[in-house]
Design an enzyme around this catalytic site. Structure first.
Site, PDB file in Angstrom:
ATOM      1  N   SER A 190     121.969 -57.272 125.110  1.00  0.00           N
ATOM      2  CA  SER A 190     121.073 -56.380 125.855  1.00  0.00           C
ATOM      3  C   SER A 190     120.105 -55.756 124.860  1.00  0.00           C
ATOM      4  O   SER A 190     120.529 -55.130 123.885  1.00  0.00           O
ATOM      5  CB  SER A 190     121.879 -55.255 126.515  1.00  0.00           C
ATOM      6  OG  SER A 190     121.011 -54.146 126.733  1.00  0.00           O
ATOM      7  N   HIS A 221     119.833 -60.460 127.801  1.00  0.00           N
ATOM      8  CA  HIS A 221     120.067 -59.564 128.951  1.00  0.00           C
ATOM      9  C   HIS A 221     119.013 -58.467 128.944  1.00  0.00           C
ATOM     10  O   HIS A 221     118.854 -57.748 127.952  1.00  0.00           O
ATOM     11  CB  HIS A 221     121.465 -58.941 128.813  1.00  0.00           C
ATOM     12  CG  HIS A 221     121.905 -58.094 129.956  1.00  0.00           C
ATOM     13  ND1 HIS A 221     122.390 -58.606 131.136  1.00  0.00           N
ATOM     14  CD2 HIS A 221     121.912 -56.742 130.094  1.00  0.00           C
ATOM     15  CE1 HIS A 221     122.717 -57.604 131.941  1.00  0.00           C
ATOM     16  NE2 HIS A 221     122.443 -56.469 131.341  1.00  0.00           N
ATOM     17  N   ASP A 235     117.631 -55.117 130.661  1.00  0.00           N
ATOM     18  CA  ASP A 235     118.030 -54.007 131.541  1.00  0.00           C
ATOM     19  C   ASP A 235     116.818 -53.283 132.096  1.00  0.00           C
ATOM     20  O   ASP A 235     116.173 -52.501 131.410  1.00  0.00           O
ATOM     21  CB  ASP A 235     118.903 -53.016 130.743  1.00  0.00           C
ATOM     22  CG  ASP A 235     120.285 -53.573 130.509  1.00  0.00           C
ATOM     23  OD1 ASP A 235     120.738 -53.578 129.355  1.00  0.00           O
ATOM     24  OD2 ASP A 235     120.908 -54.012 131.496  1.00  0.00           O
ATOM     25  N   MET A 295     115.258 -50.535 134.438  1.00  0.00           N
ATOM     26  CA  MET A 295     115.703 -49.273 135.020  1.00  0.00           C
ATOM     27  C   MET A 295     114.500 -48.494 135.558  1.00  0.00           C
ATOM     28  O   MET A 295     113.447 -48.456 134.927  1.00  0.00           O
ATOM     29  CB  MET A 295     116.397 -48.432 133.941  1.00  0.00           C
ATOM     30  CG  MET A 295     117.611 -49.118 133.348  1.00  0.00           C
ATOM     31  SD  MET A 295     118.392 -48.071 132.103  1.00  0.00           S
ATOM     32  CE  MET A 295     119.607 -49.231 131.468  1.00  0.00           C
ATOM     33  N   HIS A 319     118.779 -57.720 134.706  1.00  0.00           N
ATOM     34  CA  HIS A 319     119.692 -56.806 135.406  1.00  0.00           C
ATOM     35  C   HIS A 319     118.861 -55.685 136.013  1.00  0.00           C
ATOM     36  O   HIS A 319     118.395 -54.790 135.309  1.00  0.00           O
ATOM     37  CB  HIS A 319     120.698 -56.257 134.369  1.00  0.00           C
ATOM     38  CG  HIS A 319     121.667 -55.271 134.928  1.00  0.00           C
ATOM     39  ND1 HIS A 319     122.464 -54.513 134.112  1.00  0.00           N
ATOM     40  CD2 HIS A 319     121.966 -54.909 136.197  1.00  0.00           C
ATOM     41  CE1 HIS A 319     123.230 -53.731 134.843  1.00  0.00           C
ATOM     42  NE2 HIS A 319     122.947 -53.949 136.116  1.00  0.00           N
ATOM     43  N   MET A 338     118.385 -52.450 137.675  1.00  0.00           N
ATOM     44  CA  MET A 338     118.978 -51.177 138.045  1.00  0.00           C
ATOM     45  C   MET A 338     117.862 -50.333 138.678  1.00  0.00           C
ATOM     46  O   MET A 338     117.391 -49.332 138.122  1.00  0.00           O
ATOM     47  CB  MET A 338     119.577 -50.487 136.806  1.00  0.00           C
ATOM     48  CG  MET A 338     120.859 -51.170 136.346  1.00  0.00           C
ATOM     49  SD  MET A 338     121.312 -50.789 134.661  1.00  0.00           S
ATOM     50  CE  MET A 338     120.301 -51.978 133.798  1.00  0.00           C
ATOM     51  N   MET A 381     130.045 -53.697 136.169  1.00  0.00           N
ATOM     52  CA  MET A 381     129.684 -52.648 135.217  1.00  0.00           C
ATOM     53  C   MET A 381     130.951 -52.027 134.656  1.00  0.00           C
ATOM     54  O   MET A 381     131.821 -51.577 135.426  1.00  0.00           O
ATOM     55  CB  MET A 381     128.824 -51.571 135.900  1.00  0.00           C
ATOM     56  CG  MET A 381     127.411 -51.972 136.240  1.00  0.00           C
ATOM     57  SD  MET A 381     126.462 -52.615 134.861  1.00  0.00           S
ATOM     58  CE  MET A 381     126.419 -51.204 133.771  1.00  0.00           C
ATOM     59  N   ASP A 393     129.603 -55.836 131.727  1.00  0.00           N
ATOM     60  CA  ASP A 393     128.411 -55.208 131.155  1.00  0.00           C
ATOM     61  C   ASP A 393     128.673 -53.737 130.815  1.00  0.00           C
ATOM     62  O   ASP A 393     128.761 -52.891 131.694  1.00  0.00           O
ATOM     63  CB  ASP A 393     127.265 -55.314 132.175  1.00  0.00           C
ATOM     64  CG  ASP A 393     125.947 -54.851 131.593  1.00  0.00           C
ATOM     65  OD1 ASP A 393     124.950 -54.826 132.329  1.00  0.00           O
ATOM     66  OD2 ASP A 393     125.916 -54.493 130.392  1.00  0.00           O
ATOM     67  N   GLY A 442     129.846 -51.391 126.980  1.00  0.00           N
ATOM     68  CA  GLY A 442     130.950 -50.995 126.098  1.00  0.00           C
ATOM     69  C   GLY A 442     131.757 -52.146 125.548  1.00  0.00           C
ATOM     70  O   GLY A 442     132.892 -51.960 125.093  1.00  0.00           O
TER      71      GLY A 442
HETATM   72  C1  DX5 Z   1     123.691 -50.192 130.910  1.00  0.00           C
HETATM   73  C2  DX5 Z   1     123.231 -51.628 130.761  1.00  0.00           C
HETATM   74  C3  DX5 Z   1     124.046 -52.385 129.739  1.00  0.00           C
HETATM   75  C4  DX5 Z   1     123.979 -51.765 128.335  1.00  0.00           C
HETATM   76  C5  DX5 Z   1     124.955 -52.446 127.417  1.00  0.00           C
HETATM   77  O1  DX5 Z   1     123.120 -49.640 132.061  1.00  0.00           O
HETATM   78  O2  DX5 Z   1     123.331 -52.315 131.989  1.00  0.00           O
HETATM   79  O3  DX5 Z   1     123.569 -53.734 129.703  1.00  0.00           O
HETATM   80  O4  DX5 Z   1     122.674 -51.897 127.831  1.00  0.00           O
HETATM   81  O5  DX5 Z   1     124.922 -51.765 126.178  1.00  0.00           O
HETATM   82  P1  DX5 Z   1     126.297 -51.557 125.372  1.00  0.00           P
HETATM   83  O6  DX5 Z   1     126.821 -52.944 125.085  1.00  0.00           O
HETATM   84  O7  DX5 Z   1     125.886 -50.808 124.137  1.00  0.00           O
HETATM   85  O8  DX5 Z   1     127.218 -50.793 126.273  1.00  0.00           O
HETATM   86 ZN    ZN Z   2     122.904 -54.493 131.871  1.00  0.00          ZN
END
Ligand code: DX5
Ligand code: ZN
Length: 217
Positions: A6, A31, A33, A35, A64, A66, A135, A173, A175
């Site tokens: 990501s 990936h 993200d 938002m 992804h 969001m 998630m 996705d 942590g």
């Molecule tokens: C959070 C994103 C994840 C995040 C992952 O909303 O969807 O993809 O960027 O980042 P890490 O791997 O650091 O949790």
């Molecule tokens: Zn993501």
């Protein structure tokens, strides 16, 4: 298991090099993200950045969304070069229509659920999905702690997927790092999104190698 970096936690001022490093290190997807500051308390980028990333890599782009009412932008992300487009179950009253639209656009369709959303949310759509995104943090930011209940949820999601649509990939996705990558793999994840575990003060190649080492144990 495939790894999908990501770029949320990457140094975006060096995006082209960062993606090149990740590709050279052997990641599988990129990936992205997206938002909107409404569905999640953060604002990132839109189709214009997907277009830019499309120009610098041939890796599959795993987008992804969001964002609320993602159906508004599916064509834009498809045109920008997304290969997989994932919408959130919680983000639209018409998740089925959104998934259908992604497939009509010739892209792979994903459905994502947040940590508090029952796995049953996948049931109706699983037979049509190319990707089920679970998630394992509350969406909005990179660098958060893996929510431990996610592992059991992955196991149950795998059982659902095996029963309803063996071809659907499971993506975890949030942590995922050297401590959690082993358990998510054993629980059934086919794709692991990695942000802060890959993009940090150590080289991407070293971080990816360390993650893959765990899987060899
Ligand atoms: C959070 C994103 C994840 C995040 C992952 O909303 O969807 O993809 O960027 O980042 P890490 O791997 O650091 O949790
Ligand atoms: Zn993501």
């Amino acid at each position: 298991m495939r790894f999908a970096p990501s770029i949320l936690t990457a140094d975006l001022s060096r995006l082209k090099e960062v993606i090149g490093e990740a590709e050279a290190a052997g990641v599988d997807w990129i990936h992205l993200d997206v938002m909107d500051g409404v569905f999640v308390p953060n604002l990132t980028f839109g189709p214009i950045l997907v277009e830019a990333v499309r120009r610098v890599t041939r890796l599959p782009l795993d987008v992804h969304l969001m964002i609320v009412n993602p159906e508004r932008y599916l064509e834009d992300f498809a045109r920008a070069g997304a290969d997989v487009i994932t919408v959130h179950f919680e983000a639209t009253p018409h998740a089925h229509r959104a998934v259908q639209k992604v497939k009509e656009l010739g892209k792979k369709a994903g459905l994502a659920i947040n940590p508090a959303t029952p796995l049953a949310a996948f049931e109706a759509l699983l037979p049509e999905l190319d990707l089920a995104l679970l998630m394992s943090v509350n969406p909005g930011f990179g660098g958060q702690k893996y929510i431990p209940q996610s592992t059991e949820r992955l196991r149950r999601l795998k059982a659902m997927r095996d029963a309803l649509n063996p071809a659907c990939l499971i993506e975890v996705d949030g942590g995922v790092n050297q401590t959690t990558v082993g358990e998510v793999y054993l629980a059934g994840a086919d794709v692991a999104v990695v942000g802060s575990a890959l993009f940090n003060d150590k080289p991407v190649r070293e971080n990816l190698k360390a993650l893959k080492e765990v899987l060899k144990r």
